[in-house]
Design an enzyme around this catalytic site. Structure first.
Site, PDB file in Angstrom:
ATOM      1  N   ARG A 163      -3.640 -13.092   0.629  1.00  0.00           N
ATOM      2  CA  ARG A 163      -5.007 -13.613   0.759  1.00  0.00           C
ATOM      3  C   ARG A 163      -5.033 -14.827   1.690  1.00  0.00           C
ATOM      4  O   ARG A 163      -6.049 -15.112   2.310  1.00  0.00           O
ATOM      5  CB  ARG A 163      -5.554 -13.945  -0.642  1.00  0.00           C
ATOM      6  CG  ARG A 163      -4.742 -14.932  -1.413  1.00  0.00           C
ATOM      7  CD  ARG A 163      -5.031 -14.925  -2.910  1.00  0.00           C
ATOM      8  NE  ARG A 163      -4.461 -13.756  -3.587  1.00  0.00           N
ATOM      9  CZ  ARG A 163      -4.589 -13.501  -4.882  1.00  0.00           C
ATOM     10  NH1 ARG A 163      -5.269 -14.333  -5.656  1.00  0.00           N
ATOM     11  NH2 ARG A 163      -4.051 -12.425  -5.414  1.00  0.00           N
ATOM     12  N   LYS A 170      -3.211  -6.729   6.445  1.00  0.00           N
ATOM     13  CA  LYS A 170      -2.172  -7.689   6.044  1.00  0.00           C
ATOM     14  C   LYS A 170      -0.831  -7.268   6.661  1.00  0.00           C
ATOM     15  O   LYS A 170      -0.286  -6.224   6.334  1.00  0.00           O
ATOM     16  CB  LYS A 170      -2.066  -7.732   4.513  1.00  0.00           C
ATOM     17  CG  LYS A 170      -0.872  -8.536   3.975  1.00  0.00           C
ATOM     18  CD  LYS A 170      -0.873  -8.592   2.438  1.00  0.00           C
ATOM     19  CE  LYS A 170       0.386  -9.250   1.889  1.00  0.00           C
ATOM     20  NZ  LYS A 170       0.446  -9.264   0.420  1.00  0.00           N
ATOM     21  N   ASP A 221       3.369 -16.894  -3.904  1.00  0.00           N
ATOM     22  CA  ASP A 221       3.495 -15.434  -3.836  1.00  0.00           C
ATOM     23  C   ASP A 221       2.127 -14.764  -3.631  1.00  0.00           C
ATOM     24  O   ASP A 221       2.066 -13.580  -3.314  1.00  0.00           O
ATOM     25  CB  ASP A 221       4.167 -14.922  -5.115  1.00  0.00           C
ATOM     26  CG  ASP A 221       4.698 -13.500  -4.953  1.00  0.00           C
ATOM     27  OD1 ASP A 221       4.745 -13.019  -3.800  1.00  0.00           O
ATOM     28  OD2 ASP A 221       5.064 -12.890  -5.979  1.00  0.00           O
ATOM     29  N   LYS A 237      10.216 -14.039  -5.963  1.00  0.00           N
ATOM     30  CA  LYS A 237      10.103 -12.846  -6.803  1.00  0.00           C
ATOM     31  C   LYS A 237      11.456 -12.539  -7.441  1.00  0.00           C
ATOM     32  O   LYS A 237      12.486 -12.922  -6.893  1.00  0.00           O
ATOM     33  CB  LYS A 237       9.710 -11.645  -5.921  1.00  0.00           C
ATOM     34  CG  LYS A 237       8.281 -11.640  -5.441  1.00  0.00           C
ATOM     35  CD  LYS A 237       8.000 -10.409  -4.601  1.00  0.00           C
ATOM     36  CE  LYS A 237       6.579 -10.400  -4.077  1.00  0.00           C
ATOM     37  NZ  LYS A 237       5.557 -10.207  -5.107  1.00  0.00           N
ATOM     38  N   ASP A 287       5.144  -4.807   2.761  1.00  0.00           N
ATOM     39  CA  ASP A 287       3.976  -5.671   2.598  1.00  0.00           C
ATOM     40  C   ASP A 287       3.172  -5.824   3.898  1.00  0.00           C
ATOM     41  O   ASP A 287       2.157  -6.510   3.922  1.00  0.00           O
ATOM     42  CB  ASP A 287       4.428  -7.041   2.065  1.00  0.00           C
ATOM     43  CG  ASP A 287       3.410  -7.662   1.117  1.00  0.00           C
ATOM     44  OD1 ASP A 287       2.527  -6.919   0.635  1.00  0.00           O
ATOM     45  OD2 ASP A 287       3.495  -8.883   0.883  1.00  0.00           O
ATOM     46  N   GLU A 304       0.260 -14.811  -1.150  1.00  0.00           N
ATOM     47  CA  GLU A 304       0.202 -15.216   0.259  1.00  0.00           C
ATOM     48  C   GLU A 304      -0.641 -14.283   1.117  1.00  0.00           C
ATOM     49  O   GLU A 304      -1.099 -14.677   2.190  1.00  0.00           O
ATOM     50  CB  GLU A 304       1.627 -15.309   0.832  1.00  0.00           C
ATOM     51  CG  GLU A 304       2.221 -13.993   1.329  1.00  0.00           C
ATOM     52  CD  GLU A 304       2.319 -12.895   0.280  1.00  0.00           C
ATOM     53  OE1 GLU A 304       2.447 -13.237  -0.912  1.00  0.00           O
ATOM     54  OE2 GLU A 304       2.247 -11.706   0.629  1.00  0.00           O
ATOM     55  N   ASP A 335       7.905 -10.075   2.008  1.00  0.00           N
ATOM     56  CA  ASP A 335       7.357 -10.988   0.997  1.00  0.00           C
ATOM     57  C   ASP A 335       8.405 -11.267  -0.080  1.00  0.00           C
ATOM     58  O   ASP A 335       8.569 -10.501  -1.018  1.00  0.00           O
ATOM     59  CB  ASP A 335       6.100 -10.354   0.370  1.00  0.00           C
ATOM     60  CG  ASP A 335       5.442 -11.282  -0.646  1.00  0.00           C
ATOM     61  OD1 ASP A 335       5.842 -12.469  -0.728  1.00  0.00           O
ATOM     62  OD2 ASP A 335       4.530 -10.813  -1.356  1.00  0.00           O
TER      63      ASP A 335
HETATM   64  N1  BES Z   1       2.669  -8.277  -1.927  1.00  0.00           N
HETATM   65  C1  BES Z   1       2.362  -8.674  -3.237  1.00  0.00           C
HETATM   66  C2  BES Z   1       1.563  -7.650  -4.013  1.00  0.00           C
HETATM   67  C3  BES Z   1       2.289  -6.403  -4.443  1.00  0.00           C
HETATM   68  C4  BES Z   1       3.050  -6.404  -5.585  1.00  0.00           C
HETATM   69  C5  BES Z   1       2.134  -5.240  -3.736  1.00  0.00           C
HETATM   70  C6  BES Z   1       3.673  -5.243  -5.993  1.00  0.00           C
HETATM   71  C7  BES Z   1       2.751  -4.082  -4.150  1.00  0.00           C
HETATM   72  C8  BES Z   1       3.525  -4.086  -5.278  1.00  0.00           C
HETATM   73  C9  BES Z   1       1.515  -9.951  -3.223  1.00  0.00           C
HETATM   74  O1  BES Z   1       1.760 -10.817  -2.176  1.00  0.00           O
HETATM   75  C10 BES Z   1       1.807 -10.674  -4.493  1.00  0.00           C
HETATM   76  O2  BES Z   1       2.924 -11.031  -4.697  1.00  0.00           O
HETATM   77  N2  BES Z   1       0.792 -10.849  -5.312  1.00  0.00           N
HETATM   78  C11 BES Z   1       0.931 -11.473  -6.574  1.00  0.00           C
HETATM   79  C12 BES Z   1      -0.317 -12.306  -6.817  1.00  0.00           C
HETATM   80  C13 BES Z   1      -0.224 -13.178  -8.019  1.00  0.00           C
HETATM   81  C14 BES Z   1       0.779 -14.294  -7.798  1.00  0.00           C
HETATM   82  C15 BES Z   1      -1.591 -13.737  -8.315  1.00  0.00           C
HETATM   83  C16 BES Z   1       1.066 -10.402  -7.647  1.00  0.00           C
HETATM   84  O3  BES Z   1       0.370  -9.394  -7.581  1.00  0.00           O
HETATM   85  O4  BES Z   1       1.881 -10.572  -8.541  1.00  0.00           O
HETATM   86 ZN    ZN Z   2       2.493  -9.945  -0.415  1.00  0.00          ZN
HETATM   87 ZN    ZN Z   3       3.351 -12.179  -2.561  1.00  0.00          ZN
END
Ligand code: BES
Ligand code: ZN
Ligand code: ZN
Length: 504
Positions: A355, A269, A351, A281, A292, A353, A274
């Site tokens: 995947r 990724k 968010d 966020k 990210d 994104e 992000d």
């Molecule tokens: N990049 C983030 C995941 C992340 C969060 C990595 C904190 C490291 C620390 C990812 O893109 C994300 O925001 N995922 C969301 C998914 C949710 C909306 C289902 C998350 O984990 O909150």
């Molecule tokens: Zn992310």
């Molecule tokens: Zn995200």
């Protein structure tokens, strides 16, 4: 890198230098300090024992004692004692950690010239090469600084000579050192990509950095621009990039060292920042989302190492690189986009994104008909809650690959933990308006939901594993002395390279 290793074959009593580094263990029930080194005279041992008798230093791991201006060992001005803990438990990882502590102590005491008594380490046994690798890797990995953008940087070089009493031992150490150097150079390069913020690291810069680093390694790097990504029907990946100010890129790195063998494939990724997109966020901690793209950076690092080590495999690294920003053309919650394999996805949460950009990359990876696909992604915050910053969680439905991953991680000294992926999780990702939705309304198991979403884009005949590195990609240094307290870790590069070795 500012650490320079050289190799010396001499007996200790004929060497002179500024600082002698001695590894010391902690033994017995009462955890007594023990120093064991062939060639250390009785007098020197007696001196050291007196100097340490009322010191709290007991040879424990992560501990050290700098003895300045002592003639305890003839020929040296200073002695640095470094703990390696219980000898029975010592392995390449404890040595890696002890070496990192040694380098930090040398830096802290302004030493620029050190002699490491390599034979004070427990180097016997069939894992002696990996223990030696631990010695070099600890130094090189601890030498990396995340302060890339400070106007004044410490650029001192520390010369380390590794002392062996036998020429044959020094020779084989030199071979191990070569490998360790290449590996750490690649890891430190990936860390520098991860530590670069969003204004210094975007998809274009990431692609250029990969190209530049690959020069002279035998790696072929192909970069697809936005027009090509659209033409190749990567609609889900492309949609994520629309809210940003920079075009996306697909970075493809190919290494051919394995003749007619089927390739192995790594996907990472490469989300260079992000913000969350329209589902933005919160501000606190958002700066960390520059990391990210660590999955992508670490795939680039693994490919560089595999090529530089000239492993006898064919390997492909694929990194979808994009920003996730809330610009006017950004994905909106509810938007429906179409992937390269024809599946439609409703973007419920912009968010989630990672995947999305990985989906099309995994379809493309499957088309290469590799022996396996592994991906690395900072995919879910839920992973951080589940495993913290010690273990990387991995998901796979292939038992053989799972065993290979466990073996690779163990020889690399990285902690991984197998996580569940179930049909029940897959059901949760079915869409109401499209084939799939990118998040579910169900509570919990956020990382498994991310994993099963990715599974929808992998050819089920190909062994595949997903590594969620959200907890381990950065800021793990307070546990691991060879990682910076703040900064990218380069996690899973060592495991990915070990995995490749199993296919040589
Ligand atoms: N990049 C983030 C995941 C992340 C969060 C990595 C904190 C490291 C620390 C990812 O893109 C994300 O925001 N995922 C969301 C998914 C949710 C909306 C289902 C998350 O984990 O909150
Ligand atoms: Zn992310
Ligand atoms: Zn995200």
């Amino acid at each position: 890198m500012a650490v320079e290793f050289s190799f010396l074959t001499k007996s200790l009593n004929s060497v002179t230098g500024s600082t002698l580094v001695l590894f010391a263990s902690s033994t017995g029930k009462d955890k007594k300090l023990a120093i064991s080194l062939k060639g250390l005279s009785k007098d020197s041992l007696a001196n050291l024992s007196e100097l340490t008798s009322d010191s709290p230093f007991k040879g424990n791991i992560n501990d050290g004692l700098f003895l300045r201006g002592t003639p305890a060992v003839e020929g040296f001005k200073n002695i640095l004692l470094i703990g390696i803990g219980d000898l029975k438990k010592s392995n390449h990882e404890s040595i890696r950690r002890a070496s990192a502590v040694a380098l930090k102590a040398l830096k802290a005491h302004g030493v620029q010239d050190a002699t490491v008594a390599a034979e004070s380490l427990p180097l016997s046994g069939k894992d002696k090469d990996s223990k030696l690798a631990g010695l070099f890797e600890g130094f090189y990995l601890a030498d990396y600084s995340s302060e890339l953008f400070k106007s004044k940087k410490e650029e001192k070089t520390i010369k380390v000579s590794a002392l062996f009493s036998l020429a044959s031992a020094a020779k084989s150490a030199q071979k191990t050192h070569k490998e360790s150097f290449v590996l750490c150079e690649s890891i430190n390069f990936s860390r520098s990509l991860g530590d670069s913020p969003g204004n210094k690291m975007n998809p274009l810069i990431l692609a250029d950095s990969a190209k530049k680093a690959a020069q002279g390694t035998g790696l072929k790097v192909t970069v697809w621009d936005e027009a090509r990504i659209k033409k190749e029907k990567m609609g889900v990946f492309h949609s994520v990039s629309l809210g940003g100010g920079t075009e996306p890129r697909l970075i493809i790195m190919e290494y051919k060292g394995g003749g007619s063998k089927k390739p192995i494939c790594y996907v990472g990724k490469g989300l260079t920042f992000d913000s969350g997109g329209i589902c933005i966020k919160p501000g606190a901690g958002m700066d960390e989302m520059k990391y990210d793209m660590c999955g992508g950076a670490n795939v680039i690092g693994a490919m560089l190492a595999i090529a530089k080590l000239k492993l006898k495999v064919n390997a492909i690294g694929i990194v979808p690189a994009s920003e996730n920003m809330p610009g006017p053309m950004a994905n909106k919650p509810g938007d429906i986009v179409t992937a390269r394999n024809g599946k439609t996805v409703e973007v419920i949460n912009t968010d989630a994104e990672g995947r999305l950009i990985l989906s099309d990359a995994l379809v493309y990876a499957s088309e290469q008909e590799p022996q396996f696909i592994v991906d690395a992604a900072t995919l879910t915050g839920a992973m951080v809650i589940a495993l913290g910053d010690t273990h990387t969680g991995f998901f796979s439905r292939d038992e053989k690959l799972t065993q290979k991953i466990k073996k690779a991680a163990s020889s690399a000294g990285e902690l991984v933990w197998e996580m569940p992926m179930h049909e029940e999780h897959s059901k949760d990702m079915k869409g109401a308006y499209a084939d799939l939705q990118n998040v579910t309304a169900r509570k919990g198991a956020g990382s498994a939901h991310g994993a099963v979403f990715l599974a929808e884009f992998v050819d089920p005949k190909i062994p595949w594993a997903h590594f969620d590195i959200a907890g381990t990609a950065w800021n793990t240094g307070h546990r691991v002395p060879y990682n910076n307290a703040k900064g990218a870790s380069g996690c899973m590069i060592r495991t990915f390279v070990e995995l490749a070795k199993q296919y040589t």
